[in-house]
Design a protein around this motif. Structure first.
Motif, PDB file in Angstrom:
ATOM      1  N   GLU A 104       0.419  -1.183   0.066  1.00 19.43           N
ATOM      2  CA  GLU A 104       0.150   0.149  -0.069  1.00 19.43           C
ATOM      3  C   GLU A 104       1.182   1.200  -0.080  1.00 19.43           C
ATOM      4  N   ALA A 105       1.723   0.883   0.920  1.00 26.01           N
ATOM      5  CA  ALA A 105       2.366   2.051   0.668  1.00 26.01           C
ATOM      6  C   ALA A 105       3.648   2.714  -0.150  1.00 26.01           C
ATOM      7  N   ARG A 106       3.489   1.083  -1.273  1.00 26.36           N
ATOM      8  CA  ARG A 106       4.273   1.977  -2.437  1.00 26.36           C
ATOM      9  C   ARG A 106       3.685   2.251  -3.678  1.00 26.36           C
ATOM     10  N   GLN A 107       2.120   1.706  -3.437  1.00 26.78           N
ATOM     11  CA  GLN A 107       1.737   1.872  -4.347  1.00 26.78           C
ATOM     12  C   GLN A 107       0.811   3.757  -4.235  1.00 26.78           C
ATOM     13  N   ARG A 108       0.606   3.926  -2.962  1.00 27.64           N
ATOM     14  CA  ARG A 108       0.936   5.648  -3.105  1.00 27.64           C
ATOM     15  C   ARG A 108       1.640   6.294  -3.105  1.00 27.64           C
ATOM     16  N   GLU A 109       3.171   5.454  -2.708  1.00 33.05           N
ATOM     17  CA  GLU A 109       4.371   6.908  -3.280  1.00 33.05           C
ATOM     18  C   GLU A 109       4.321   7.051  -5.253  1.00 33.05           C
ATOM     19  N   TYR A 110       4.123   6.291  -5.279  1.00 31.38           N
ATOM     20  CA  TYR A 110       4.409   5.816  -6.970  1.00 31.38           C
ATOM     21  C   TYR A 110       3.015   6.752  -8.214  1.00 31.38           C
ATOM     22  N   SER A 111       1.521   7.018  -6.978  1.00 32.63           N
ATOM     23  CA  SER A 111       0.999   7.792  -7.305  1.00 32.63           C
ATOM     24  C   SER A 111       0.740   8.944  -7.522  1.00 32.63           C
ATOM     25  N   ALA A 112       1.726   9.755  -5.753  1.00 31.06           N
ATOM     26  CA  ALA A 112       2.119  10.664  -5.613  1.00 31.06           C
ATOM     27  C   ALA A 112       2.704  10.979  -6.532  1.00 31.06           C
ATOM     28  N   ILE A 113       3.992  10.486  -6.815  1.00 29.38           N
ATOM     29  CA  ILE A 113       5.027  10.833  -7.977  1.00 29.38           C
ATOM     30  C   ILE A 113       4.220  11.543  -9.271  1.00 29.38           C
ATOM     31  N   GLN A 114       3.097  10.858  -9.593  1.00 30.91           N
ATOM     32  CA  GLN A 114       2.957  10.652 -11.058  1.00 30.91           C
ATOM     33  C   GLN A 114       1.502  12.273 -10.575  1.00 30.91           C
ATOM     34  N   SER A 115       0.820  12.421  -9.401  1.00 30.09           N
ATOM     35  CA  SER A 115       0.357  13.612  -9.651  1.00 30.09           C
ATOM     36  C   SER A 115       0.811  15.033  -9.116  1.00 30.09           C
ATOM     37  N   THR A 116       2.285  14.882  -8.950  1.00 22.56           N
ATOM     38  CA  THR A 116       3.380  15.987  -9.295  1.00 22.56           C
ATOM     39  C   THR A 116       3.648  16.030 -10.420  1.00 22.56           C
ATOM     40  N   SER A 117       3.588  14.815 -11.137  1.00 24.18           N
ATOM     41  CA  SER A 117       4.184  15.720 -12.645  1.00 24.18           C
ATOM     42  C   SER A 117       3.055  14.798 -13.974  1.00 24.18           C
ATOM     43  N   PRO A 118       2.389  16.048 -14.502  1.00 24.52           N
ATOM     44  CA  PRO A 118       1.877  15.880 -15.295  1.00 24.52           C
ATOM     45  C   PRO A 118       2.239  15.244 -16.447  1.00 24.52           C
ATOM     46  N   TYR A 119       3.821  14.943 -16.731  1.00 21.70           N
ATOM     47  CA  TYR A 119       4.244  14.557 -17.669  1.00 21.70           C
ATOM     48  C   TYR A 119       4.621  12.376 -17.243  1.00 21.70           C
ATOM     49  N   LEU A 120       4.807  12.762 -15.987  1.00 24.13           N
ATOM     50  CA  LEU A 120       5.062  11.442 -16.327  1.00 24.13           C
ATOM     51  C   LEU A 120       3.742  10.306 -15.808  1.00 24.13           C
TER      52      LEU A 120
END
Length: 373
Positions: A104-120
């Motif tokens: 669950e922590a890993r999925q939150r982390e990856y989603s957070a990275i994508q939410s702050t980068s439209p490119y990603l």
């Protein structure tokens, strides 16, 4: 004739940047240390990785993603120039999770990275897969693994062959390579820089400090931060086993020779490069948890090596404002970012646009964080 660049450090970071500059026609001297110098380039697992990069700094995740896109052409070019096989594969990778909380922590982390980068958000592909779904990617996976994040952007290579290929290509392009030249003093001049070493002095119009952990002492001489510290990793290596079509993971991967590299440990132990029985036992236990068939495999080698880690774990790229023409480069992702270092980063240094293009990676962020904890 004065050289265009002095590069302090002959590891993967320094040699990749040298390769980019030499391709552009620059005259380059690399001052390298001795065989017993602290060399992260010889002690890593060889991953060309995107997953997990950039938590708290989306720009780093974007760099890692772009480097992964550039790696296939970079590897092919080096192999064509040198005739050396880098054992590079780009078939994707898996980062394992051992329980629900970690997943669950890993999925939150990856989603957070994508939410702050439209490119990603548009480009970076990943998926969490349970253990059963991972079976086709990791045949033989044990019941003790919860699952893992899969991404098609990850890969791996032989890091020693990469370093060898960079040396060979650079020498072919006219590199002036000086081994055994430990640098103890850097001096800005009216029209360049001078490096005093154990075997004489060397001068050039511009200077790049890519000395790994040695940058901490040398960087202040050029008005650079050099904010790096050692973080130890330990690795176990098995005997050569039958090759299995498995994707690499940060925890374990099978090399082209059939041996398994087992690692993914981070220890704050200063400059101690040793191996310890408790950590080796921990690594062996986890390897058998991941692949139970390894329980009967013989271990043939182990080693410890020191990562070059900045305070936030992200790369450090900066041009000196006090002494224009001096640059500092530090990263513990020298393999993953090698294509970027040889490409866009070398171009940015050549054009003297490092602080403009990569301001987010400057050492100034560390002083700001100190003021605003």
């Amino acid at each position: 004739m004065q050289q265009d660049f002095l590069i302090i450090g002959g590891g993967v970071v320094g040699m990749a940047v040298a390769y980019g500059l030499l391709r552009a026609g620059c005259r380059v001297t690399v001052l390298d240390g001795s065989d017993d110098s602290l060399r992260a380039s010889r002690g890593n697992a060889g991953l060309t990785w995107v997953q997990g990069k950039g938590a708290g700094m989306p720009a780093y995740a974007e760099l890692s993603f772009e480097a992964s896109l550039a790696w296939p052409d970079f590897a092919a070019e080096l192999e064509e120039r040198t005739g050396l096989d880098l054992e590079y594969e780009h078939r994707g990778g898996v980062d394992l999770c051992f329980n629900q909380e970690e997943a669950e922590a890993r999925q939150r982390e990856y989603s957070a990275i994508q939410s702050t980068s439209p490119y990603l958000a548009r480009q970076f592909r990943w998926q969490y897969l349970d253990r059963t779904s991972l079976a086709s990617y990791l045949p033989g996976l044990g019941e003790g693994v919860h699952g893992g994040t899969w991404s098609p952007h990850d890969g791996h290579c032989n890091p020693l062959y990469l370093l060898r290929a960079l040396f060979s290509a650079n020498l072919g392009l006219g590199l002036d390579y000086r081994p055994g030249c430990e640098v103890h003093l850097l001096t800005p001049l009216m029209n360049g820089f001078r490096a005093a070493t154990t075997h004489g002095t060397y001068e050039a119009e511009r200077l790049i400090l890519a000395a790994g952990l040695g940058s901490a002492a040398l960087a202040p001489m050029l008005g650079l931060s050099g904010a790096v510290r050692p973080v130890r990793g330990q690795v176990l290596v098995t005997e050569r086993l039958q090759k299995i079509a498995q994707l690499p993971t940060p925890q374990i991967r099978q090399t082209a020779s059939g041996a398994y590299l087992i690692g993914d440990i981070q220890e704050e132990v200063g400059f101690d490069r040793g191996v310890t029985l408790p950590i080796m036992q921990q690594l062996a236990d986890r390897a058998v948890r991941i692949f139970p068939f390894l329980a009967h495999a013989r271990l043939v080698r182990s080693w410890g090596a020191l990562r070059v880690m900045t305070p936030d774990g992200h790369p450090l790229y900066e041009a000196s404002r006090q002494y224009p023409g001096a640059y500092g480069l530090s990263s513990h992702s020298g393999i993953s970012l090698a294509a970027f270092h040889a490409g866009r980063l070398a171009e940015s240094i050549l054009q003297d646009s490092l602080n403009h293009e990569y301001a987010k990676f400057s050492g100034a962020r560390f002083s700001r964080s100190a003021l605003n904890p």
